[in-house]
Design a protein around this motif. Sequence first.
Motif, PDB file in Angstrom:
ATOM      1  N   MET A  25       0.829  -1.205   0.000  1.00 21.06           N
ATOM      2  CA  MET A  25       0.000   0.000   0.000  1.00 21.06           C
ATOM      3  C   MET A  25       0.864   1.255   0.000  1.00 21.06           C
ATOM      4  SD  MET A  25      -2.997  -1.145   2.664  1.00 21.06           S
ATOM      5  CE  MET A  25      -3.694   0.494   2.796  1.00 21.06           C
ATOM      6  N   ILE A  26       1.933   1.254   0.781  1.00 19.62           N
ATOM      7  CA  ILE A  26       2.819   2.415   0.865  1.00 19.62           C
ATOM      8  C   ILE A  26       3.531   2.641  -0.465  1.00 19.62           C
ATOM      9  CG2 ILE A  26       4.930   3.284   1.952  1.00 19.62           C
ATOM     10  CD1 ILE A  26       3.891   1.940   4.561  1.00 19.62           C
ATOM     11  N   VAL A  27       4.004   1.555  -1.087  1.00 19.66           N
ATOM     12  CA  VAL A  27       4.671   1.687  -2.390  1.00 19.66           C
ATOM     13  C   VAL A  27       3.714   2.291  -3.405  1.00 19.66           C
ATOM     14  CG1 VAL A  27       5.574   0.371  -4.359  1.00 19.66           C
ATOM     15  CG2 VAL A  27       6.386  -0.133  -2.058  1.00 19.66           C
ATOM     16  N   MET A  28       2.487   1.775  -3.443  1.00 18.79           N
ATOM     17  CA  MET A  28       1.527   2.283  -4.424  1.00 18.79           C
ATOM     18  C   MET A  28       1.145   3.732  -4.154  1.00 18.79           C
ATOM     19  SD  MET A  28      -0.820  -1.074  -5.047  1.00 18.79           S
ATOM     20  CE  MET A  28      -1.736  -0.387  -6.406  1.00 18.79           C
ATOM     21  N   ALA A  29       1.048   4.107  -2.884  1.00 19.76           N
ATOM     22  CA  ALA A  29       0.674   5.482  -2.537  1.00 19.76           C
ATOM     23  C   ALA A  29       1.788   6.477  -2.831  1.00 19.76           C
ATOM     24  CB  ALA A  29       0.275   5.559  -1.068  1.00 19.76           C
ATOM     25  N   THR A  30       3.030   6.051  -2.675  1.00 22.55           N
ATOM     26  CA  THR A  30       4.142   6.985  -2.849  1.00 22.55           C
ATOM     27  C   THR A  30       4.754   6.965  -4.249  1.00 22.55           C
ATOM     28  OG1 THR A  30       5.711   5.356  -1.958  1.00 22.55           O
ATOM     29  CG2 THR A  30       4.749   6.917  -0.403  1.00 22.55           C
ATOM     30  N   ALA A  31       4.755   5.824  -4.903  1.00 23.04           N
ATOM     31  CA  ALA A  31       5.431   5.709  -6.196  1.00 23.04           C
ATOM     32  C   ALA A  31       4.512   6.017  -7.375  1.00 23.04           C
ATOM     33  CB  ALA A  31       6.029   4.314  -6.356  1.00 23.04           C
ATOM     34  N   GLY A  32       3.211   6.007  -7.160  1.00 22.66           N
ATOM     35  CA  GLY A  32       2.288   6.219  -8.273  1.00 22.66           C
ATOM     36  C   GLY A  32       2.183   4.963  -9.133  1.00 22.66           C
ATOM     37  N   GLN A  33       1.373   5.049 -10.187  1.00 22.28           N
ATOM     38  CA  GLN A  33       1.131   3.864 -11.010  1.00 22.28           C
ATOM     39  C   GLN A  33       2.385   3.413 -11.757  1.00 22.28           C
ATOM     40  OE1 GLN A  33      -2.223   4.062 -13.641  1.00 22.28           O
ATOM     41  NE2 GLN A  33      -2.156   1.874 -14.025  1.00 22.28           N
ATOM     42  N   GLU A  34       3.071   4.323 -12.408  1.00 24.86           N
ATOM     43  CA  GLU A  34       4.271   3.941 -13.170  1.00 24.86           C
ATOM     44  C   GLU A  34       5.362   3.392 -12.268  1.00 24.86           C
ATOM     45  OE1 GLU A  34       4.781   3.628 -16.475  1.00 24.86           O
ATOM     46  OE2 GLU A  34       2.631   4.039 -16.580  1.00 24.86           O
ATOM     47  N   GLY A  35       5.588   4.056 -11.125  1.00 27.97           N
ATOM     48  CA  GLY A  35       6.601   3.574 -10.190  1.00 27.97           C
ATOM     49  C   GLY A  35       6.238   2.223  -9.600  1.00 27.97           C
ATOM     50  N   SER A  36       4.948   2.025  -9.334  1.00 22.17           N
ATOM     51  CA  SER A  36       4.492   0.735  -8.805  1.00 22.17           C
ATOM     52  C   SER A  36       4.690  -0.366  -9.827  1.00 22.17           C
ATOM     53  CB  SER A  36       3.015   0.805  -8.416  1.00 22.17           C
ATOM     54  OG  SER A  36       2.817   1.713  -7.364  1.00 22.17           O
ATOM     55  N   ILE A  37       4.399  -0.075 -11.082  1.00 24.29           N
ATOM     56  CA  ILE A  37       4.596  -1.075 -12.141  1.00 24.29           C
ATOM     57  C   ILE A  37       6.065  -1.450 -12.241  1.00 24.29           C
ATOM     58  CG2 ILE A  37       4.533  -1.409 -14.647  1.00 24.29           C
ATOM     59  CD1 ILE A  37       1.914   0.267 -14.614  1.00 24.29           C
ATOM     60  N   ILE A  38       6.943  -0.471 -12.229  1.00 17.86           N
ATOM     61  CA  ILE A  38       8.386  -0.744 -12.297  1.00 17.86           C
ATOM     62  C   ILE A  38       8.825  -1.564 -11.089  1.00 17.86           C
ATOM     63  CG2 ILE A  38      10.668   0.338 -12.183  1.00 17.86           C
ATOM     64  CD1 ILE A  38       9.426   2.675 -13.834  1.00 17.86           C
ATOM     65  N   PHE A  39       8.374  -1.165  -9.897  1.00 20.69           N
ATOM     66  CA  PHE A  39       8.756  -1.869  -8.664  1.00 20.69           C
ATOM     67  C   PHE A  39       8.298  -3.326  -8.683  1.00 20.69           C
ATOM     68  CE2 PHE A  39       7.753  -3.279  -4.340  1.00 20.69           C
ATOM     69  CZ  PHE A  39       8.996  -3.135  -3.738  1.00 20.69           C
ATOM     70  N   PHE A  40       7.020  -3.544  -8.972  1.00 20.20           N
ATOM     71  CA  PHE A  40       6.491  -4.906  -8.922  1.00 20.20           C
ATOM     72  C   PHE A  40       6.980  -5.761 -10.088  1.00 20.20           C
ATOM     73  CE2 PHE A  40       3.352  -2.758  -6.142  1.00 20.20           C
ATOM     74  CZ  PHE A  40       3.626  -3.493  -4.995  1.00 20.20           C
ATOM     75  N   ASN A  41       7.234  -5.165 -11.257  1.00 15.62           N
ATOM     76  CA  ASN A  41       7.828  -5.920 -12.357  1.00 15.62           C
ATOM     77  C   ASN A  41       9.212  -6.440 -11.973  1.00 15.62           C
ATOM     78  OD1 ASN A  41       5.621  -5.536 -13.997  1.00 15.62           O
ATOM     79  ND2 ASN A  41       6.623  -4.104 -15.384  1.00 15.62           N
ATOM     80  N   SER A  42      10.009  -5.600 -11.322  1.00 17.21           N
ATOM     81  CA  SER A  42      11.345  -6.047 -10.936  1.00 17.21           C
ATOM     82  C   SER A  42      11.286  -7.041  -9.782  1.00 17.21           C
ATOM     83  CB  SER A  42      12.231  -4.856 -10.565  1.00 17.21           C
ATOM     84  OG  SER A  42      11.711  -4.195  -9.431  1.00 17.21           O
ATOM     85  N   LEU A  43      10.333  -6.867  -8.877  1.00 16.30           N
ATOM     86  CA  LEU A  43      10.181  -7.783  -7.752  1.00 16.30           C
ATOM     87  C   LEU A  43       9.742  -9.168  -8.219  1.00 16.30           C
ATOM     88  CD1 LEU A  43      10.189  -7.968  -4.605  1.00 16.30           C
ATOM     89  CD2 LEU A  43       7.761  -7.422  -4.711  1.00 16.30           C
ATOM     90  N   LEU A  44       8.920  -9.201  -9.253  1.00 23.41           N
ATOM     91  CA  LEU A  44       8.369 -10.468  -9.749  1.00 23.41           C
ATOM     92  C   LEU A  44       9.127 -10.984 -10.970  1.00 23.41           C
ATOM     93  CD1 LEU A  44       4.607  -9.547  -9.316  1.00 23.41           C
ATOM     94  CD2 LEU A  44       5.988 -11.025  -7.851  1.00 23.41           C
ATOM     95  N   HIS A  45      10.408 -10.712 -11.039  1.00 23.22           N
ATOM     96  CA  HIS A  45      11.313 -11.237 -12.070  1.00 23.22           C
ATOM     97  C   HIS A  45      10.848 -10.918 -13.486  1.00 23.22           C
ATOM     98  CE1 HIS A  45      13.340 -13.347  -8.857  1.00 23.22           C
ATOM     99  NE2 HIS A  45      12.184 -13.840  -8.486  1.00 23.22           N
TER     100      HIS A  45
END
Length: 91
Positions: A25-45
């Motif tokens: 929730m914190i990542v999505m609230a602070t990073a926005g949609q594009e940042g969240s996509i980048i974060f979760f794409n890298s986290l999920l290989h």
Amino acid sequence: MYRLNIKKLGFAFGLTGAIIYLGCMIVMATAGQEGSIIFFNSLLHGLDTTSLIRMDVPLLEAFFGIVQTFILGWLIGACIGAFYNAQIKRR
């Protein structure tokens, strides 16, 4: 052999899951949609999460999500503790 406390292990798993949920929730609230996509794409290989990430999650839905995550975590931890204890030879 040491026996695990099933309720405490379940609570630890549930609380850990809830903290991870809050972290998302914190990542999505602070990073926005594009940042969240980048974060979760890298986290999920490299799994493309573009179509999965929804930014307009109602507060009540997020609350139920964290409660459900805690309950599932508690059940998983309690099962692991029970299965572990069942394998210990009793004196």
